[in-house]
Enzyme design. Structure first.
Site, PDB file in Angstrom:
ATOM      1  N   GLU A 112       1.065  -1.161  -0.186  1.00 19.40           N
ATOM      2  CA  GLU A 112      -0.099   0.161  -0.090  1.00 19.40           C
ATOM      3  C   GLU A 112       0.292   0.787   0.257  1.00 19.40           C
ATOM      4  O   GLU A 112       0.351   2.277  -0.323  1.00 19.40           O
ATOM      5  CB  GLU A 112      -1.088  -0.479   1.285  1.00 19.40           C
ATOM      6  CG  GLU A 112      -2.107  -1.482   1.372  1.00 19.40           C
ATOM      7  CD  GLU A 112      -3.136  -1.538   2.020  1.00 19.40           C
ATOM      8  OE1 GLU A 112      -4.079  -1.064   1.637  1.00 19.40           O
ATOM      9  OE2 GLU A 112      -2.386  -1.124   3.295  1.00 19.40           O
ATOM     10  N   GLU A 132      -4.164  -9.473   3.476  1.00 19.07           N
ATOM     11  CA  GLU A 132      -4.834  -8.785   4.945  1.00 19.07           C
ATOM     12  C   GLU A 132      -5.872 -10.254   5.603  1.00 19.07           C
ATOM     13  O   GLU A 132      -6.840 -10.247   6.336  1.00 19.07           O
ATOM     14  CB  GLU A 132      -4.921  -7.193   4.938  1.00 19.07           C
ATOM     15  CG  GLU A 132      -3.885  -5.789   4.742  1.00 19.07           C
ATOM     16  CD  GLU A 132      -3.285  -6.032   3.949  1.00 19.07           C
ATOM     17  OE1 GLU A 132      -2.546  -5.085   4.023  1.00 19.07           O
ATOM     18  OE2 GLU A 132      -3.447  -6.320   2.653  1.00 19.07           O
TER      19      GLU A 132
END
Length: 258
Positions: A112, A132
């Site tokens: 990210e 995640e």
């Protein structure tokens, strides 16, 4: 900020380029709160100094960044900074261009962070991923928003739902990577790209980044007025006059960043 926190992020200047290194190789450069604060400080330095045109973000050792420091998370740390996000930049990236130089893993929050950068240079052995969901979380630091803007939606969806790693060669095939380097050469390749960019006017670079990054979210009615507002700022700058003068005088321009 503590001396320890400062050492978690190393900042050096190379002409108009700021090189920012996440310096936690023992934890694959995972981000705790102090590291987020130090990175936010580095991004503020980039944007506030008119002599700087852009920055390179990289990781010390064999990896770019393995994401949020899960030990810090379990211990109760809130790693994200209010209004700025993970690493002090995923929610509010700097105004000036930022290149990610990726070796090894850019996973979870590390991916990210790379996606929050404007350009990505990666080693042939680099790997990207949003795992995640495997940990009961979601990629809430921009991965689920930015990845579909960089690769086809169905590929972004697959990556988010499976959590699988994306090898550098595949990432290049999808257009996610700007330059692919030999193993260990991502930073040098990023510096070469940065040198090419830094030849240009700093205000023009920041304005171009703003339009490319934001225009897709502007309404059709506001697109041209908003672009022209930015354009007028650039046209009125000293650097715009310097660029024209240097061209007429057949010499390299000397940019002032204003």
């Amino acid at each position: 900020m503590t001396d320890e926190a400062t050492q978690k992020v190393l900042v050096t200047r190379e002409g108009a380029v700021l090189v920012v290194t996440i310096n936690r190789p023992e934890s694959r450069n995972a981000i705790d709160r102090e590291t987020s604060l130090a990175l936010a400080e580095a991004m503020d330095q980039l944007d506030s100094d008119p002599a700087l045109s852009l920055a390179i973000l990289t990781g010390a050792g064999d990896h770019f960044c393995a994401g949020m420091d899960l030990k810090a998370f379990v211990a109760g740390e809130r790693v994200e900074l209010p209004g700025r996000g993970l690493a002090g930049m995923t929610q509010s990236p700097p105004a000036k261009p930022l290149i990610a130089a990726v070796e090894g893993y850019a996973l979870a929050g590390g991916f990210e962070i790379a996606l929050a950068c404007d350009l990505i240079v990666a080693s042939e052995t680099a790997q990207f991923g949003l795992p995640e969901a495997k940990r009961g979380l979601i990629a809430g630091s921009g991965g689920l928003v930015r990845l579909p803007e960089r690769v086809p939606r169905q590929i972004a969806m697959e990556c988010a739902l499976t959590g699988r790693m994306i090898p550098a060669a595949e990432a290049e095939r999808w257009g996610l990577i700007n330059r692919l380097s030999a193993p260990g050469a991502a930073l040098d390749t990023a510096k070469s790209l940065a040198a090419e960019i830094a030849k240009n006017a700093p205000m023009s670079l920041a304005a171009s980044k703003e339009i490319v990054a934001q225009a897709g979210r502007w309404s059709e009615d506001s697109l041209w007025p908003r672009q022209n507002e930015i354009l007028e700022r650039v046209i009125a700058s000293r650097d715009a006059r310097e660029g024209a003068t240097a061209f007429a005088e057949k010499r390299p321009p000397v940019w002032k960043g204003r």
